[in-house]
Structures are given as C-alpha cells and as structure tokens.
Design an enzyme around this catalytic site. Sequence first.
Site, PDB file in Angstrom:
ATOM      1  N   PRO A   2      -1.505   1.805  -7.413  1.00 29.85           N
ATOM      2  CA  PRO A   2      -2.840   2.222  -7.828  1.00 29.85           C
ATOM      3  C   PRO A   2      -3.073   3.723  -7.694  1.00 29.85           C
ATOM      4  CG  PRO A   2      -2.924   0.310  -6.374  1.00 29.85           C
ATOM      5  CD  PRO A   2      -1.532   0.832  -6.338  1.00 29.85           C
ATOM      6  N   GLU A   3      -3.270   4.359  -8.813  1.00 32.44           N
ATOM      7  CA  GLU A   3      -3.743   5.743  -8.831  1.00 32.44           C
ATOM      8  C   GLU A   3      -5.139   5.662  -9.440  1.00 32.44           C
ATOM      9  OE1 GLU A   3      -0.862   8.595 -10.315  1.00 32.44           O
ATOM     10  OE2 GLU A   3       0.783   7.232  -9.867  1.00 32.44           O
ATOM     11  N   HIS A  91      -0.237 -12.798   1.220  1.00 36.70           N
ATOM     12  CA  HIS A  91      -0.671 -11.405   1.310  1.00 36.70           C
ATOM     13  C   HIS A  91      -2.142 -11.207   0.958  1.00 36.70           C
ATOM     14  CE1 HIS A  91       3.413 -10.432   2.135  1.00 36.70           C
ATOM     15  NE2 HIS A  91       3.827 -10.832   0.947  1.00 36.70           N
ATOM     16  N   ARG A 110       2.164  -4.649   0.847  1.00 37.56           N
ATOM     17  CA  ARG A 110       2.699  -3.588   1.710  1.00 37.56           C
ATOM     18  C   ARG A 110       1.698  -3.095   2.761  1.00 37.56           C
ATOM     19  NH1 ARG A 110       5.760  -0.769  -3.205  1.00 37.56           N
ATOM     20  NH2 ARG A 110       4.705  -2.484  -4.227  1.00 37.56           N
ATOM     21  N   ARG A 154       0.280  29.834  -2.871  1.00 34.62           N
ATOM     22  CA  ARG A 154       0.918  28.590  -2.433  1.00 34.62           C
ATOM     23  C   ARG A 154       2.350  28.519  -2.954  1.00 34.62           C
ATOM     24  NH1 ARG A 154      -2.394  24.415  -0.957  1.00 34.62           N
ATOM     25  NH2 ARG A 154      -4.399  25.155  -0.189  1.00 34.62           N
TER      26      ARG A 154
END
Length: 273
Positions: A2-3, A91, A110, A154
Amino acid sequence: MPELPEVETTRRGIAPLLEGKRIKTAIVRQSKLRWPVPRGLARTLSGRKIESVSRRGKYLLINTGNGHLILHLGMSGSLRVIPADTPASPHDHVDIVLQDGQCLRLRDPRRFGAVLWTTNEPQRHKLLASLGPEPLADDGDFSGEYLFTRSRGRSRQVRDFIMDSHIVVGVGNIYANEALFRAGIDPRRAAGRISRTRYDRLAAAIREILTAAIRVGGTTLRDFSDARGDPGYFQQTLMVYGREGEACKVCGATVRRVVSGNRSVFFCGHCQR
DNA sequence: ATTTTCTCCTGCATGC
DNA sequence: TGCATGCAGGAGAAAA
C-alpha cells in the site's frame, strides 16, 4: 504494497460503508502490530458514531467526533467491510464491529500496519505532525519549487529523497521508480544536484503517476486488495518497476535494477539521466 | 543535521 | 521433498 493510491482506493471503498454508522465493539485477535493495539479498544470505541473517513499520507483517519482511529496498512495490510460473522482468517487481526451487522476487518500478514487511537487533533499526533505535503492536494504546498528548495545541500539519492514521508507523503518504492522514469531522472542522482526545471517535471510526474494509479484501483503485486477484495490494475502500466532485464517500453534498452539501501531501484539507463 | 543501518514480520521464490 | 536462505518493503528508531 500500500502506497498512497492503494490507501486512497481503500478509503474510497470503506468510507461510504462506515460513515454515519455506529460502532458496536472491537475485536483484537492480535495486538502485536507495528505498535501495540491500544488496550481497551472495544470499550473505547463502543457506541461511537463514525463521522468521516479521511487520509493523511498513508494513514487512514476514522473520525468518531471526539476521537480518531488512526490506521496504517504497513506492507501487507488490507481493509474490508464484511458481515461481522464472517469467519476470521489467521491474519485477520482487528475487527471494528458496527451496529448494522457489518465490520471493518484489518488483515495484515506481515504486521507492519498499525491501529492507534487519539483524542487530540490527528494532525498533531506524533506520527502525523511532521509529515510532508500531500502530493495531490491543490493547496500548492507540493511543487517543483518545494522539492528543489528542500533538496538543496542534500546528498542522498533522489529516489530515497522522494520516498521520505517528511519530504512528501505517499510515495513508496513502486511509484518513486515510476515517477523518476516519467521525469527522465536517474534515481541514483543526488537530490541536491537536480535542477529546478527537472524538479518541476518530477513533481508533475509524481502527481500524474499517483492519479493514474488511483484511477485504476492501485497496484496489486502480491497481496493488495481493495475494500471489496478486488485487486488494482496499475501493475499493467508499470514502465520500470519489477521489469529488470526487460525492454524499456519507450526506447527498447534493457531495464536495469540496482540495490540501494536494501531496496531495488529500477530504471532505464537510456531514458533516465 | 543529515544519512545510513537496523528492525519489525510472513509469504513466496530460489537453490542445494 | 524438504530445508535453509534471501528477498520484498513502510518508516520509526538508533547509530554513524
């Protein structure tokens, strides 16, 4: 994984099924997630009415009027709204049971996800307070100028830079790689050595990629599914992610993969400089 | 202050 | 067939 597009797809799926509904109880089968699920969650939530379901970065916020449930899907999390008496799989860690007989069920093999509770403004929560701008908001906070400014001095790779949720939220490895391809930027390049013009392209690419992914329900590589259990289709559109050794869809050169920071970076050495 | 590394966890792919 | 190994990665925490 999931993004932002997957989280937003999930939000759109569950919101209409939750808003206006009253919570009966909560069932916690496994409290060891990224952080412990708050003790007494059932008592805390019982009787509360869900006002709205919103999103900040990859966090889902369930507003009960006088407190917010903060959910994160981690790496493998998914949410569905299903009949509360549906047998739970191994799960299926948390159920938010509604008085209408349905429940919001979190599955997360997970267990990198999170279920948290706050009675303060969620934006003030420790995890949300220092997040970068929303790439798809039209408030103008996210732009090429912004990325350019934040990146000066950076040295880290631009791929890592745009994956940092304190710089911009919602961009994980898949969409970082895809956006950099779209912008023609080598993901290994130092963030501070990229021009303003190229950051304009990158900001636009991030918005376009995320928008396109949301439109088709996100990306399903292994385990993502939306609130109805359906997969996304953006994986069919991927230009570089997961395509090591295959031909670049634009120029035909071989897509390369290098490992950086324990994560794969996919790119076309011809299209990206 | 910034950057890198470590850590959490399970399922799946790979290889002997 | 079975077991060990490695990899996937969001992101905070710790280390550098």
